[in-house]
Each structure stands twice: as C-alpha cells, then as structure tokens.
Design a protein around this motif. Structure first.
Motif, PDB file in Angstrom:
ATOM      1  N   ARG A  35       0.832  -1.201   0.000  1.00  0.00           N
ATOM      2  CA  ARG A  35       0.000   0.000   0.000  1.00  0.00           C
ATOM      3  C   ARG A  35       0.872   1.260   0.000  1.00  0.00           C
ATOM      4  N   ALA A  39       1.029   4.254  -2.783  1.00  0.00           N
ATOM      5  CA  ALA A  39       0.903   5.663  -2.404  1.00  0.00           C
ATOM      6  C   ALA A  39       2.090   6.471  -2.901  1.00  0.00           C
ATOM      7  N   LEU A  99       2.918   5.369   5.611  1.00  0.00           N
ATOM      8  CA  LEU A  99       1.738   5.419   4.765  1.00  0.00           C
ATOM      9  C   LEU A  99       0.972   6.731   4.963  1.00  0.00           C
ATOM     10  N   THR A 100       0.844   7.153   6.196  1.00  0.00           N
ATOM     11  CA  THR A 100       0.126   8.404   6.483  1.00  0.00           C
ATOM     12  C   THR A 100       0.834   9.602   5.851  1.00  0.00           C
ATOM     13  N   LYS A 103       0.663   9.505   1.908  1.00  0.00           N
ATOM     14  CA  LYS A 103      -0.688   9.831   1.430  1.00  0.00           C
ATOM     15  C   LYS A 103      -0.951  11.335   1.442  1.00  0.00           C
ATOM     16  N   LYS A 104      -0.352  12.022   2.406  1.00  0.00           N
ATOM     17  CA  LYS A 104      -0.533  13.481   2.453  1.00  0.00           C
ATOM     18  C   LYS A 104       0.069  14.157   1.226  1.00  0.00           C
ATOM     19  N   SER A 106      -0.158  13.054  -1.829  1.00  0.00           N
ATOM     20  CA  SER A 106      -0.876  12.676  -3.057  1.00  0.00           C
ATOM     21  C   SER A 106      -2.179  13.443  -3.208  1.00  0.00           C
TER      22      SER A 106
END
Length: 610
Positions: A35, A39, A99-100, A103-104, A106
């Motif tokens: 994941r 991302a 991951l957090t 994702k910010k 994207s």
C-alpha cells in the motif's frame, strides 16, 4: 500512528495459543508495504522524498518475505518467533507512519495541497524510523536463519536501551535452530546471564528459554550439551514461580528420565536441580513424587553398598530389596519405548564402577540433598523413600560417612521422621518395631546422640527420636535414657532439644505418657531439668513444659516432691508465660495434680495467676 487495521501484537506473557500466528502478522505487514508503494507512485508533492521512503519500505518488504520463508520452511527445527513478534510491533508503527505521510503528498485538490502541513523534517524523522526497522529486521533474520551463523551478539536498535533482551533472544534462537555446538554455547551463555541477577533469570523464562533447555537436556547424544542444559536450568530454578514454569513446560518427566539413564557427571547436576526445585516449590515436590524420582535417587545413593557389610546383615531381605530396585530400574530402561538400550545401561554401570571416588562421593552428596529437599514437609515423598527401602541406605551412610554426605542423610531422616510424626499411616508402615530398616535408623540416631561431637548432627538426631516417640514401647529404656542424659549436656541448645523430644514422650497425646514420665524420673531427669529452667528462653520453655507433664502424669513421685517442683512452678518466669499463653493452663493443671499427692488433701482447682 497506529490505525484500526493494524494487527494486535500480543504481550510477551501470552501463551502461543493466544497469539496471532506469526505468518498472519508478517502477511499484514507485507500488504501494508504494498500500500505504501502504491501511495508513493501516486505522490504529487515531495516526490523525491516519497521515492526514498518507497526504497526503504521495499527493503523492509523483502526482509518480511524472507522472514515468512524461514518461518514456513518446515526444516524440522522449532521456529523461535518471539523477537520477530516484538520487532513486528515497531515495524507496524513505522510503516503506518510512512503510509500516512506519503498519502498526504498525493492530494489532488489545490486547497488541500496548500493546507497540507508536510516538511522535509518529517521525512528525515521517518527515514530514521525506517532505517531502525531495516536494522531490526536484518538482525532478527540473522538469528533466525537456521543457526548456520552461530550466536549473534550485535545489538538491534530495538534493544539499544536493554541489550540483555536481545542477547537472550539470540541465545534462545540458537537453542531452537542452531547446530549442536551453537546450542551448547547458547546454554552456557544463558547460565552466565542467569548468574548475574534475578532480572536476567526472569527475562530468560519469560522469553521462552525453558522448553529448548529441557529439550537439550533430553538429548542424550551429547554429554556436553546435557551438562550445559541442566546447569542453565539449575541457575534459573531459585524461585517458586520459575520452578512452576519448568513444571508447566513438562520438565519434570525429562529430569527424572535423565537422572535414571545418564552418566555420573550429568546425574550429579540433575540431582542438584531436583534439590533446588524441591527446595523452592511444594508443587515440584508433589510432581516429583508422582514421577517417583525418589527411586533413582535411592538407587544411586546405594549403588556400592555391599551385602557383606555387617550393617546390612541386620536385614538381609531389606538389602536384597535394594538390589531389586537396581534390577527393576534396568528392566524399565529396556521396556518398549525406552530411549535407552542395554548397551547404554551397561556402559553407565561400568562408568560408575570405574569412576573416581571423589566423583562417586559428589553424586551421593547431591542425591542425599535431593532426598532431603523432597522429604521436607512432604508425606508423599517420605513415603516413597521408605517404600524404596531408602531408610536402610540412609542409616548405613550415617554410620559410615562423614561431612556433608552424613549431614544430608541425617537431615533426610529427620524430615522423614517429622512426616511420620504427622501421619499415622506412614508412622505405622515405616517405623514398625520389627522393621530392620527402622531399627537401623534408630540405632544410628542413638549412636549420634551418645557419641557425636557435632551439635549439627546430635540435635537433628535428638529431634528425630522425639518425632518417633509414639512408636516406642513403654519400657524402651535404650531410647529414653540417652535422651535424659542429654538434659545435662553442656551445650544448652542440645539440652533444650532433649527436653523438647522428651516432651513428646511425656505429652498427653502419647498413649504411654504415664509410663514414659515415670521412666524419665527414674533415670534422674528432674535435677538437670530444673537447671535447664535457668537457661535461655528456648531452654526454659521446653524445660517448663516437660516439668508440667511430669507433674501431670507422675505427680505421686517422691523425686518431684523432694525437688520442690510445686514451688518451682509457682515461681515460673512471668515474662515467659506472658509470651506463651498456653503455658498458663498447663502450669495450673500440673500444680493441681502435685497438690493432690503432696499435700494429702484435695485442693480446689484454681487457675494459675502469674
């Protein structure tokens, strides 16, 4: 940051059945890595930094896949997953943070991109966390690679604040998955850690060190490995809780088996392990009784007692039964399913016969101490020892040996007699008046009482005779006379112990108390008893109790009247009576009986008023 989708990583105290399967934990982390890679490909901000994050996560992902292959390889060795589980907790947290953050980066909406708070410092912190995870995974793979590389002593980042844990993990992993020499080295290293402090011992136990040590002990292909394993277990077994863990991990059947079929050098250490486990845990005493560890211990203790010895002629059948025990043990080793064949039994017998005298002595000392600790406060083990004819063997060694072996045998007898005092069935079965073994024991107790120069032998002998007080007939003068003589002993502790033992002959619980009281007076026990009342508190207490019993059961005696025992009781130490309230009623009863016989009138019964 931990999301709701993260697996629950259990605390190390949970059992294996309660824990998530390690393959499931690793599979989740691999999916989490995928994941993050997705991302990274979708990132619109900080693309270079996100790409670096992706590279580091790819490395972690490859390591996770390697860990899955090792865990599911089915190589025959037990996969030790505790360090991997603990490291997986930190890896999960770090991957979720990655991951957090990625994702910010994207966000497609311009406004979201403007208000998104992401900085280069955030990535630097994340790099450090991911690098730690890479180092941790690299370390855990190095100790879980099947043991080909031996023990790993480098420290992973996760253990930077507590290196002991990582060392314990490495050693236990080697015990599970290493080559034989690696296992020996690991067991020795665990022994060194355990000797340092109790915290290290607790860590070893909590991280699962006992099962592989027990397995190594059971492996009779290597003498060095067995010695290393039993030494480590011995150094762990100095608390009730840790002994319980050995029991829970089914260590006791293995210990008993190894004790019966190993070379002397191993048997010495296994006997020491039995002793320390029994010392710290009543549960271990019970489990050892069920496994009948007393039988091999008695057999080892008696292996060179020969039938031409005068002591053994006291009961020829009894000695033959000892020899039968040895035959039965060898027969058991030949039974179907036994891991020990006839050649090993023969080799062990030859090894015992050719061993150095000091090694034989050390084995006997260890076995005698183990029997002592097993019998202490345990009717079940005391009964087992007497059923294996251990009493005769102990009596023989008390007679012929000196030093630590003699003392350990004496203390074992003391514990057996104390159990017999508390249990009528054991008393009747083991100490019948016509029993050769019982006679041999009593003979040695009397010899020590009369001849020993050591109070650490004389006092237990006196105490043991007192525990058997209810087994002797009324006119057993050879028993009472030596005890009465000890009332005059120069060592006040010996004299006080004699008064305590005589009190068990004279107390109302003894059916023959009146006859015994008359014998004590007849053997001129009153004068030294009165002198004992001027001694320390222990001597005064038991002297006063015995004097009261004499007044109760032999109040008509002229010796008591001539010694003015009634006046002595009236002037008894008030402080002593205040500290021992049970004396008050006893003194009152004794004074009443003495008044009946000495004043010629029936006095009114009154409570003693100190």
């Amino acid at each position: 940051m931990e999301t709701k989708s993260s697996p629950r990583i259990p605390h190390t105290t949970l059992t294996i059945e309660e824990e998530t399967r390690i393959q499931e934990t690793l599979s989740f982390l691999i999916l989490l890595s995928d994941r993050i890679r997705q991302a990274v490909d979708e990132a619109r901000l900080f693309k270079f930094d996100c790409s670096e994050v992706g590279n580091k996560v790819d490395v972690i992902s490859q390591m996770l896949r390697s860990a899955v292959r090792i865990a599911t390889s089915g190589s025959g060795a037990v996969f030790y997953d505790r360090p991997l589980r603990r490291i997986a907790v930190d890896v999960t947290k770090n991957l979720e943070k990655a991951l957090t953050l990625v994702k910010k980066c994207s966000r497609r909406n311009f406004l979201c991109r403007v208000v998104t708070i992401v900085s280069a410092a955030d990535f630097r912190k994340l790099y450090a966390l991911l690098d730690s995870s890479v180092a941790d995974m690299n370390w855990v793979l190095s100790i879980c690679d099947g043991g080909g590389g031996g023990i790993v002593l480098t420290l992973p980042p996760i253990a930077s604040n507590d290196p002991i844990v990582s060392w314990v993990w490495s050693f236990i992993a080697s015990l599970h998955m290493g080559q034989l020499q690696d296992k020996v080295e690991a067991a020795n290293e665990l022994t060194s850690l355990a000797k340092d402090n109790d915290r290290n011992k607790q860590i070893i136990v909590e991280e699962g060190g006992i099962p592989p040590l027990s397995k190594l002990l059971k492996d009779n292909s290597s003498l060095e490995a067995q010695i290393a394993a039993v030494t480590a277990l011995y150094n762990l077994a100095n608390s009730e809780e840790r002994v319980r863990r050995i029991i829970v991990d089914l260590g006791i059947p293995i210990i008993v088996q190894v004790l019966g079929d190993s070379p002397m050098s191993v048997q010495i250490r296994v006997a020491n392990l039995v002793a320390t486990m029994a010392k710290y845990s009543p549960l271990a005493q019970d489990d050892f009784a069920r496994e009948n560890v007393n039988r091999p211990l008695v057999t080892l203790l008696s292996f060179d007692i020969f039938p031409d010895d005068p002591m053994i002629r006291v009961g020829k059948q009894t000695f033959e039964s000892i020899m039968q025990i040895n035959k039965e043990m060898e027969k058991n080793l030949h039974r179907p399913g036994s891991s020990v064949g006839s050649s090993k039994v023969g080799n062990n017998r030859r090894e015992r016969e050719s061993e150095k005298p000091e090694v034989k002595l050390e084995l006997k000392i260890s076995c005698a101490e183990a029997l002592w600790m097993l019998a202490r406060g345990s009717v079940a083990n005391s009964r087992r020892i007497t059923e294996t004819k251990g009493l005769l063997c102990l009596a023989k060694l008390v007679e012929t040996e000196h030093g630590e072996l003699q003392r350990n045998c004496m203390m074992t007898i003391l514990e057996i007699t104390a159990a017999a005092e508390a249990n009528a069935d054991l008393r009747r079965a083991a100490f019948k008046t016509n029993s050769p073994a019982a006679k041999a024991v009593v003979d040695q107790l009397l010899r020590l009482i009369q001849e020993s120069d050591n109070s650490w032998l004389r006092i237990p002998a006196i105490r043991a005779i007192g525990s058997l007080a209810r087994t002797f007939p009324a006119r057993e003068t050879r028993i009472l006379r030596p005890l009465v003589e000890q009332l005059s002993h120069g060592n006040q502790d010996v004299a006080a112990e004699a008064a305590s033992s005589l009190g068990k002959f004279a107390c109302p619980d003894n059916f023959l108390c009146k006859e015994h009281c008359k014998s004590i007076i007849e053997f001129k026990g009153v004068p030294p008893l009165l002198r004992l009342l001027r001694g320390n508190e222990w001597a005064q207490l038991h002297g006063l109790i015995l004097l009261c019993y004499l007044g109760l059961h032999a109040g008509k005696s002229e010796a008591l009247e001539q010694a003015r025992v009634l006046n002595v009781l009236e002037g008894a130490d008030r402080t002593l009576i205040a500290q021992h309230p049970e004396l008050k009623e006893l003194i009152s009863e004794a004074m009443y009986h003495l008044n009946v016989y000495h004043s010629g009138v029936l006095p009114q019964r009154q409570s003693y008023a100190p």
